[in-house]
Design a protein around this motif. Structure first.
Motif, PDB file in Angstrom:
ATOM      1  N   LYS A 172      -7.057   2.344  17.691  1.00  0.00           N
ATOM      2  CA  LYS A 172      -7.513   1.935  16.362  1.00  0.00           C
ATOM      3  C   LYS A 172      -7.649   3.148  15.433  1.00  0.00           C
ATOM      4  O   LYS A 172      -7.307   3.101  14.251  1.00  0.00           O
ATOM      5  CB  LYS A 172      -8.878   1.229  16.475  1.00  0.00           C
ATOM      6  CG  LYS A 172      -8.890  -0.138  15.790  1.00  0.00           C
ATOM      7  CD  LYS A 172     -10.149  -0.935  16.071  1.00  0.00           C
ATOM      8  CE  LYS A 172     -11.352  -0.453  15.269  1.00  0.00           C
ATOM      9  NZ  LYS A 172     -12.565  -1.232  15.525  1.00  0.00           N
ATOM     10  N   MET A 173      -8.139   4.230  15.998  1.00  0.00           N
ATOM     11  CA  MET A 173      -8.325   5.432  15.196  1.00  0.00           C
ATOM     12  C   MET A 173      -6.966   5.979  14.730  1.00  0.00           C
ATOM     13  O   MET A 173      -6.797   6.367  13.577  1.00  0.00           O
ATOM     14  CB  MET A 173      -9.059   6.502  15.985  1.00  0.00           C
ATOM     15  CG  MET A 173      -9.261   7.753  15.160  1.00  0.00           C
ATOM     16  SD  MET A 173     -10.182   9.024  15.989  1.00  0.00           S
ATOM     17  CE  MET A 173      -9.123   9.458  17.317  1.00  0.00           C
ATOM     18  N   VAL A 174      -5.986   5.980  15.655  1.00  0.00           N
ATOM     19  CA  VAL A 174      -4.659   6.488  15.303  1.00  0.00           C
ATOM     20  C   VAL A 174      -4.039   5.607  14.218  1.00  0.00           C
ATOM     21  O   VAL A 174      -3.466   6.102  13.235  1.00  0.00           O
ATOM     22  CB  VAL A 174      -3.753   6.579  16.547  1.00  0.00           C
ATOM     23  CG1 VAL A 174      -2.297   6.766  16.157  1.00  0.00           C
ATOM     24  CG2 VAL A 174      -4.213   7.715  17.440  1.00  0.00           C
ATOM     25  N   ALA A 215     -22.927  14.555  10.127  1.00  0.00           N
ATOM     26  CA  ALA A 215     -22.719  14.070  11.486  1.00  0.00           C
ATOM     27  C   ALA A 215     -21.497  13.154  11.546  1.00  0.00           C
ATOM     28  O   ALA A 215     -21.129  12.540  10.542  1.00  0.00           O
ATOM     29  CB  ALA A 215     -23.949  13.319  11.962  1.00  0.00           C
ATOM     30  N   THR A 216     -20.887  13.058  12.742  1.00  0.00           N
ATOM     31  CA  THR A 216     -19.675  12.245  12.922  1.00  0.00           C
ATOM     32  C   THR A 216     -19.881  10.810  12.427  1.00  0.00           C
ATOM     33  O   THR A 216     -19.028  10.251  11.739  1.00  0.00           O
ATOM     34  CB  THR A 216     -19.277  12.226  14.420  1.00  0.00           C
ATOM     35  OG1 THR A 216     -19.092  13.577  14.842  1.00  0.00           O
ATOM     36  CG2 THR A 216     -17.996  11.438  14.650  1.00  0.00           C
ATOM     37  N   ASN A 217     -21.020  10.221  12.788  1.00  0.00           N
ATOM     38  CA  ASN A 217     -21.329   8.868  12.325  1.00  0.00           C
ATOM     39  C   ASN A 217     -22.059   8.938  10.979  1.00  0.00           C
ATOM     40  O   ASN A 217     -23.169   9.453  10.895  1.00  0.00           O
ATOM     41  CB  ASN A 217     -22.214   8.162  13.364  1.00  0.00           C
ATOM     42  CG  ASN A 217     -22.408   6.695  13.035  1.00  0.00           C
ATOM     43  OD1 ASN A 217     -22.235   6.279  11.890  1.00  0.00           O
ATOM     44  ND2 ASN A 217     -22.767   5.914  14.027  1.00  0.00           N
ATOM     45  N   GLU A 243      -8.421  15.378  22.980  1.00  0.00           N
ATOM     46  CA  GLU A 243      -9.608  15.096  23.808  1.00  0.00           C
ATOM     47  C   GLU A 243      -9.982  13.605  23.823  1.00  0.00           C
ATOM     48  O   GLU A 243     -10.761  13.175  24.670  1.00  0.00           O
ATOM     49  CB  GLU A 243     -10.809  15.930  23.313  1.00  0.00           C
ATOM     50  CG  GLU A 243     -11.251  15.523  21.921  1.00  0.00           C
ATOM     51  CD  GLU A 243     -12.285  16.474  21.308  1.00  0.00           C
ATOM     52  OE1 GLU A 243     -11.912  17.194  20.359  1.00  0.00           O
ATOM     53  OE2 GLU A 243     -13.433  16.475  21.761  1.00  0.00           O
ATOM     54  N   HIS A 244      -9.444  12.834  22.867  1.00  0.00           N
ATOM     55  CA  HIS A 244      -9.812  11.411  22.772  1.00  0.00           C
ATOM     56  C   HIS A 244      -8.719  10.461  23.282  1.00  0.00           C
ATOM     57  O   HIS A 244      -8.937   9.253  23.319  1.00  0.00           O
ATOM     58  CB  HIS A 244     -10.151  11.044  21.334  1.00  0.00           C
ATOM     59  CG  HIS A 244     -11.341  11.792  20.794  1.00  0.00           C
ATOM     60  ND1 HIS A 244     -12.563  11.773  21.419  1.00  0.00           N
ATOM     61  CD2 HIS A 244     -11.492  12.580  19.698  1.00  0.00           C
ATOM     62  CE1 HIS A 244     -13.420  12.528  20.733  1.00  0.00           C
ATOM     63  NE2 HIS A 244     -12.790  13.029  19.688  1.00  0.00           N
ATOM     64  N   VAL A 245      -7.552  11.030  23.640  1.00  0.00           N
ATOM     65  CA  VAL A 245      -6.455  10.167  24.111  1.00  0.00           C
ATOM     66  C   VAL A 245      -6.949   9.368  25.327  1.00  0.00           C
ATOM     67  O   VAL A 245      -7.582   9.913  26.223  1.00  0.00           O
ATOM     68  CB  VAL A 245      -5.215  11.013  24.506  1.00  0.00           C
ATOM     69  CG1 VAL A 245      -4.148  10.133  25.167  1.00  0.00           C
ATOM     70  CG2 VAL A 245      -4.623  11.718  23.297  1.00  0.00           C
TER      71      VAL A 245
HETATM   72  O1  DGI Z   1     -15.150  15.961  15.129  1.00  0.00           O
HETATM   73  P1  DGI Z   1     -15.669  14.642  14.618  1.00  0.00           P
HETATM   74  O2  DGI Z   1     -14.680  13.896  13.774  1.00  0.00           O
HETATM   75  O3  DGI Z   1     -17.011  14.749  13.936  1.00  0.00           O
HETATM   76  O4  DGI Z   1     -15.955  13.743  15.914  1.00  0.00           O
HETATM   77  P2  DGI Z   1     -15.142  13.493  17.237  1.00  0.00           P
HETATM   78  O5  DGI Z   1     -14.140  14.573  17.517  1.00  0.00           O
HETATM   79  O6  DGI Z   1     -16.146  13.179  18.305  1.00  0.00           O
HETATM   80  O7  DGI Z   1     -14.349  12.129  16.956  1.00  0.00           O
HETATM   81  C1  DGI Z   1     -13.169  12.128  16.223  1.00  0.00           C
HETATM   82  C2  DGI Z   1     -13.091  10.885  15.393  1.00  0.00           C
HETATM   83  O8  DGI Z   1     -12.940   9.759  16.244  1.00  0.00           O
HETATM   84  C3  DGI Z   1     -14.353  10.602  14.601  1.00  0.00           C
HETATM   85  O9  DGI Z   1     -14.327  11.258  13.347  1.00  0.00           O
HETATM   86  C4  DGI Z   1     -14.348   9.109  14.483  1.00  0.00           C
HETATM   87  C5  DGI Z   1     -13.653   8.653  15.730  1.00  0.00           C
HETATM   88  N1  DGI Z   1     -14.598   8.243  16.784  1.00  0.00           N
HETATM   89  C6  DGI Z   1     -15.284   9.041  17.628  1.00  0.00           C
HETATM   90  N2  DGI Z   1     -16.011   8.312  18.488  1.00  0.00           N
HETATM   91  C7  DGI Z   1     -15.757   7.025  18.182  1.00  0.00           C
HETATM   92  C8  DGI Z   1     -14.865   6.989  17.092  1.00  0.00           C
HETATM   93  N3  DGI Z   1     -14.413   5.842  16.538  1.00  0.00           N
HETATM   94  C9  DGI Z   1     -14.863   4.703  17.053  1.00  0.00           C
HETATM   95  N4  DGI Z   1     -14.435   3.573  16.488  1.00  0.00           N
HETATM   96  N5  DGI Z   1     -15.726   4.648  18.102  1.00  0.00           N
HETATM   97  C10 DGI Z   1     -16.206   5.780  18.721  1.00  0.00           C
HETATM   98  O10 DGI Z   1     -16.992   5.738  19.669  1.00  0.00           O
END
Ligand code: DGI
Length: 153
Positions: A64-66, A94-96, A55-57
């Motif tokens: 950077k995350m990869v 929470a994610t953040n 979903e994030h590709v």
């Molecule tokens: O399921 P989660 O890990 O809680 O959250 P997610 O599926 O929305 O995002 C997956 C991961 O991607 C998350 O743990 C951290 C990273 N991430 C998400 N949104 C951002 C992000 N990293 C950065 N640097 N900036 C973002 O906006």
């Protein structure tokens, strides 16, 4: 209705492994009463991460995350128990991490979004998909916990 056999995928990300937080994280799930049914260290590659984070590709933060997720081993685990998908997310926070409540893993152990220590499936459907991605069927062990009668009424 969630059953005692509901499963979720919980991973300790490379930052959590490097910082020596593995046992603390596992311990929170164990102490809550959840049952560990799968565990292994994985050096993830692009293919696995592109599938896991499909979903994030293409998002700006994706490369950077990869690269962070490939920077060291990830501890992949599967936990079983009542409502474990939803409760797992609550245990993680929470994610953040800056938005995570104290008492959660991320709220206690993290600061930056890109170093948020752990991953947890966000729905029963995601859990099924992620477990299949990270584990072979034979890596998952169904076993009876002697504690079950002290945890479930
Ligand atoms: O399921 P989660 O890990 O809680 O959250 P997610 O599926 O929305 O995002 C997956 C991961 O991607 C998350 O743990 C951290 C990273 N991430 C998400 N949104 C951002 C992000 N990293 C950065 N640097 N900036 C973002 O906006």
């Amino acid at each position: 209705m969630s059953s005692q056999t509901e499963r979720t995928f919980i991973a300790v990300k490379p930052d959590g492994v490097q910082r020596g937080l593995v046992s603390q994280i596992l311990s929170r799930f164990e102490k809550r009463g959840y049952k560990l049914v799968g565990i292994k260290l994985v050096q993830a590659d692009d293919k696995l991460l592109e599938q896991h984070y499909a979903e994030h590709v293409g998002k700006p933060f994706f490369p950077k995350m990869v690269s962070f997720m490939k920077s060291g081993p990830i501890l992949a685990t599967v936990w079983e128990g009542k409502d474990v998908v939803k409760q797992g997310r609550i245990i993680l926070g929470a994610t953040n991490p800056l938005a995570s409540a104290p008492g959660t893993i991320r709220g206690d152990l993290g600061i930056d979004l890109g170093r948020n220590v752990c991953h947890g499936s966000d729905s029963v459907e995601s859990a099924e998909r992620e477990i299949k991605l990270w584990f072979q069927k034979e890596d998952l062990i169904s076993w009876e916990s002697n504690q079950a009668k002290w945890i479930y009424e």
